[in-house]
Scaffold this motif. Structure first.
Motif, short mmCIF file in Angstrom:
data_model
loop_
_atom_site.label_atom_id
_atom_site.label_comp_id
_atom_site.label_asym_id
_atom_site.label_seq_id
_atom_site.Cartn_x
_atom_site.Cartn_y
_atom_site.Cartn_z
N MET A 1 36.08 40.97 47.59
CA MET A 1 36.58 40.25 46.43
C MET A 1 38.01 40.74 46.13
O MET A 1 38.26 41.95 46.12
CB MET A 1 35.67 40.51 45.23
CG MET A 1 36.11 39.81 43.96
SD MET A 1 35.08 40.18 42.52
CE MET A 1 33.54 39.43 43.00
N SER A 2 38.89 39.80 45.86
CA SER A 2 40.28 40.16 45.58
C SER A 2 40.37 40.87 44.23
O SER A 2 39.52 40.67 43.35
CB SER A 2 41.16 38.91 45.56
OG SER A 2 40.92 38.17 44.38
N PRO A 3 41.40 41.71 44.05
CA PRO A 3 41.56 42.39 42.76
C PRO A 3 41.65 41.42 41.58
O PRO A 3 41.11 41.69 40.51
CB PRO A 3 42.88 43.17 42.93
CG PRO A 3 43.01 43.37 44.41
CD PRO A 3 42.39 42.16 45.04
N GLU A 4 42.30 40.27 41.77
CA GLU A 4 42.44 39.30 40.69
C GLU A 4 41.09 38.69 40.31
O GLU A 4 40.78 38.53 39.13
CB GLU A 4 43.43 38.21 41.07
CG GLU A 4 43.74 37.22 39.94
CD GLU A 4 44.19 37.88 38.65
OE1 GLU A 4 43.81 37.37 37.57
OE2 GLU A 4 44.90 38.90 38.68
N LEU A 5 40.28 38.36 41.31
CA LEU A 5 38.94 37.82 41.03
C LEU A 5 38.07 38.86 40.32
O LEU A 5 37.32 38.53 39.41
CB LEU A 5 38.27 37.36 42.32
CG LEU A 5 38.68 35.98 42.84
CD1 LEU A 5 38.00 35.70 44.17
CD2 LEU A 5 38.34 34.89 41.84
N ARG A 6 38.18 40.11 40.79
CA ARG A 6 37.40 41.17 40.14
C ARG A 6 37.84 41.34 38.68
O ARG A 6 37.01 41.48 37.78
CB ARG A 6 37.56 42.49 40.90
CG ARG A 6 36.78 43.65 40.28
CD ARG A 6 36.80 44.88 41.14
NE ARG A 6 35.93 44.68 42.28
CZ ARG A 6 36.28 44.88 43.56
NH1 ARG A 6 37.49 45.29 43.84
NH2 ARG A 6 35.43 44.69 44.53
N ARG A 7 39.14 41.27 38.45
CA ARG A 7 39.67 41.38 37.09
C ARG A 7 39.13 40.26 36.20
O ARG A 7 38.67 40.50 35.09
CB ARG A 7 41.21 41.33 37.16
CG ARG A 7 41.91 41.45 35.83
CD ARG A 7 43.43 41.34 36.03
NE ARG A 7 44.12 41.36 34.77
CZ ARG A 7 44.49 42.45 34.11
NH1 ARG A 7 44.23 43.64 34.63
NH2 ARG A 7 45.11 42.38 32.96
N GLN A 8 39.16 39.03 36.72
CA GLN A 8 38.65 37.89 35.97
C GLN A 8 37.17 38.04 35.66
O GLN A 8 36.71 37.73 34.56
CB GLN A 8 38.91 36.59 36.74
CG GLN A 8 40.35 36.16 36.76
CD GLN A 8 40.56 34.92 37.61
OE1 GLN A 8 39.60 34.28 38.04
NE2 GLN A 8 41.81 34.58 37.87
#
Length: 198
Positions: A1-8
């Motif tokens: 999972m990309s950092p941005e997706l994890r953040r969201q």
């Protein structure tokens, strides 16, 4: 999972938990809801304040409510338009009000406002609110020549009334109260147009 997706994913999980648990919310609950460890969560966010800051920015995102407001037909009465607008704004204002009430009640609001990272976030929140108020003002455009104040000022007052109510946790503005509020906004407090005496 990309950092941005994890953040969201973390932010969305936190928003849902704030609505459900309020002040009892812990970082452990957030990590469990997001399906990650607390250590992973703190690789994405430096601390809980930064996470709550991201939640406020996300709660203020106006994309969906702007679409709904733009879909309100201008050929109905101004009262009907404002009532429909209140319905469109309900989820948006409840989300924002819940997060703001949580930040204030938990003591995070001041830290959020004073943090270096909050400058851009506050700007995003203000821009989001301004875009919603502008959409409300557009609903008043057909009556612009007969309004006592510019549409933008009336739209801001209406937004502020609804938003203030949304910040009272557990006491949303009921459907039965909205028509009275809209009538007050549209027609004023007096039942007659007589000039005030003495």
């Amino acid at each position: 999972m990309s950092p941005e997706l994890r953040r969201q994913m973390i932010v969305r999980s936190t928003l849902a938990l704030i609505a459900e648990h309020g002040l009892a919310l812990t970082t452990r609950q957030i990590a469990l809801a997001a399906g990650i460890s607390e250590a992973t969560m703190f690789q994405v966010f430096a601390d809980k304040d930064e996470l709550l800051h991201a939640c406020m920015v996300e709660a203020a995102r106006p994309d969906e409510v702007l679409r709904e407001l733009a879909g309100i037909p201008l050929d109905g009465s101004v009262t009907a338009r404002l009532l429909e607008a209140a319905g469109a704004l309900e989820a948006y204002l409840t989300r924002m009000g819940t997060v703001m009430a949580y930040l204030e009640a938990s003591g995070h609001a001041r830290a959020w406002r004073e943090s270096a990272a909050s400058t851009a976030g506050l700007r995003e929140v203000h821009e989001a609110v301004e875009s919603v108020v502008a959409s409300l003002a557009a609903l008043l455009a057909p009556e612009e020549d007969s309004l006592r104040l510019p549409p933008g000022q009336i739209a801001q007052a209406y937004f502020d009334l609804l938003f203030a109510r949304s910040r009272v946790l557990g006491r949303p503005l009921s459907d039965s109260q909205l028509p009275g509020l809209v009538q007050l906004l549209v027609h004023g407090a007096l039942m007659t147009t007589d000039a005030p005496r003495g």
